[in-house]
Design an enzyme around this catalytic site. Structure first.
Site, PDB file in Angstrom:
ATOM      1  N   ASP A  83     -11.086  21.118 -26.025  1.00 44.87           N
ATOM      2  CA  ASP A  83     -12.520  21.429 -26.050  1.00 44.87           C
ATOM      3  C   ASP A  83     -12.885  22.372 -27.195  1.00 44.87           C
ATOM      4  O   ASP A  83     -13.926  23.032 -27.164  1.00 44.87           O
ATOM      5  CB  ASP A  83     -12.967  22.018 -24.711  1.00 44.87           C
ATOM      6  CG  ASP A  83     -12.208  23.290 -24.344  1.00 44.87           C
ATOM      7  OD1 ASP A  83     -11.252  23.649 -25.076  1.00 44.87           O
ATOM      8  OD2 ASP A  83     -12.567  23.926 -23.345  1.00 44.87           O
ATOM      9  N   GLU A 108      -2.888  34.244 -22.102  1.00 46.26           N
ATOM     10  CA  GLU A 108      -2.533  34.574 -23.494  1.00 46.26           C
ATOM     11  C   GLU A 108      -1.782  35.898 -23.573  1.00 46.26           C
ATOM     12  O   GLU A 108      -0.757  36.013 -24.254  1.00 46.26           O
ATOM     13  CB  GLU A 108      -3.803  34.655 -24.356  1.00 46.26           C
ATOM     14  CG  GLU A 108      -4.636  33.384 -24.367  1.00 46.26           C
ATOM     15  CD  GLU A 108      -5.719  33.366 -23.311  1.00 46.26           C
ATOM     16  OE1 GLU A 108      -6.711  32.628 -23.484  1.00 46.26           O
ATOM     17  OE2 GLU A 108      -5.566  34.103 -22.309  1.00 46.26           O
TER      18      GLU A 108
END
Length: 405
Positions: free
Chosen positions: A263, A346
């Site tokens: 995306d 992350e």
């Protein structure tokens, strides 16, 4: 009777007056003269063009040999190391592709053998060969070249490989967003696209799309563990990325890995900057949070902090698309993986790569002054309503609905 003998010229003049033509012997001498002049002219032209003919013959011979091998100079030597790393010999590479019709419960990927005869000449090699051929003939006005997609891997010492990891899951926007990313990667050389589906099995729709786009790929399936599916905020994509890391550890020895979600939108300059990462590289991502950008804060070439709409106590408050890791560095951290902790994926992964000092981090995108990737997430669409088969049965809408979710 007295006979008078006339000289030859006088005889020719007499014959012209009487018959209007020269005697046969004179005509023969004239034809011999014309023939000698013609042969001399041809010989002179051949001598003058001997260099061009030699060049033409040599170019034809070179072209015929190139059509047999079609291999850039030096490729068999420089690719030997990565080929052995992937478990094959110098004569070819087993490149993994997805099945068009995956079997239930099967995760074994169909292999397709590609050798380096499938690789075209590099653009510089093509231009030099075509210019040599066109120089042999001034009459040639156009030159046509056939462009063939580069195969993976090519010259890995001059062009380190990129491993693009894309987690994906079934939704109305899945195929459109994979299509956009796939045709972006089609412009990137020496890239392997690792597409990992959040499902029990690889789906035929994704497999067909990957085959159609033509970027070298590996299609895997790694469903989210059942205990996390019950959570309100799910750690989406974690099992997919960890599965891809497992594949890279087993199959790759050099290059750079990058988590490229489907995306996002990517500038091609980013991929070229990723090739020579030594450990970890970081760079800005646009359209993130209320700040519209997530980036390291850089002063005098040094990271002094992070700029992000949500810090959340994270040591590395970055977006997933804002960093890349060297494959060799990943091998030096065998326990590195992504945690099943929403919002901290992350940060958790980068922490698992420690020891890592910020001064070791490479700053891309012109020292983090450019945005080369954006989080352009598509507008969420509700599932399509069921088609009224009584009303539209036998029309094209029956086939179109097979594309919808």
């Amino acid at each position: 009777m007295q006979i008078h003998y006339r000289p030859v010229k006088e005889q020719e003049s007499y014959c012209r007056r009487v018959t209007g033509a020269l005697p046969f012997a004179s005509m023969l001498r004239s034809y011999k003269l014309y023939l000698m002049l013609l042969i001399s002219s041809i010989f002179f032209i051949v001598c003058q063009n001997q260099g061009s003919i030699t060049s033409l013959v040599s170019n034809v011979a070179a072209a015929s040999s190139a059509s047999v091998d079609d291999i850039p100079l030096g490729v068999p030597d420089v690719v030997a190391a990565p080929l052995h790393a992937l478990g094959v010999g110098n004569d070819g590479i087993e490149l993994l592709y997805g099945d068009s019709e995956p079997a239930l419960g099967a995760e074994k990927i169909r292999s397709r053998s590609l050798n380096f005869k499938d690789m075209p000449l590099k653009p510089s090699d093509r231009s030099s060969s075509t210019s040599a051929a066109t120089s042999s003939s001034a009459a040639t006005t156009t030159t046509t070249t056939t462009t063939v997609p580069y195969r993976f891997p090519v010259d890995t010492k001059l062009l380190p490989p990129l491993y693009i990891i894309t987690p994906t899951y079934r939704r109305p926007e899945q195929i459109p967003e994979l299509t956009r990313l796939g045709y972006t990667l089609k412009h990137v050389q020496n890239v392997l696209w690792i597409v990992v589906e959040d499902s029990e099995n690889r789906t035929a729709a994704v497999a067909r799309l990957l085959e159609e786009i033509g970027v070298p790929f590996v299609q895997l399936a790694a469903p989210m563990p059942a205990q996390y599916r019950k959570q309100k905020v799910k750690p989406r994509g974690v099992s997919n990325r960890n599965r891809a890391l497992q594949w890279i550890r087993a199959n790759a020895t050099e290059g750079t890995l990058y988590f490229a979600d489907d995306d996002n939108t990517y500038n091609l300059k980013l991929f070229e900057q990723l090739r020579h990462v030594r450990k970890v590289a970081m760079f800005p991502v646009g359209l993130i949070s209320k700040y519209q950008v997530s980036s390291p804060v850089v002063k005098n070439g040094t990271i002094t902090g992070f700029y992000d709409g949500w810090l959340g106590g994270r040591k590395y408050p970055l977006d997933m698309a804002g960093f890349a890791v060297s494959v060799k560095f990943l091998h030096s951290r065998p326990k590195a993986q992504m945690p099943f902790k929403p919002g901290y994926e992350e940060d958790g992964f980068l922490r698992s790569l420690e020891p890592l000092e910020l001064k070791e981090v490479e700053l891309l995108a012109s020292n983090c002054t450019e945005i080369l990737t954006w989080h352009t997430q598509a507008r969420k669409n509700p599932p399509a309503p069921a088609l009224d088969r009584k009303k539209y049965g036998g029309t094209n809408l029956v086939q179109l609905t097979s594309w919808l979710v």
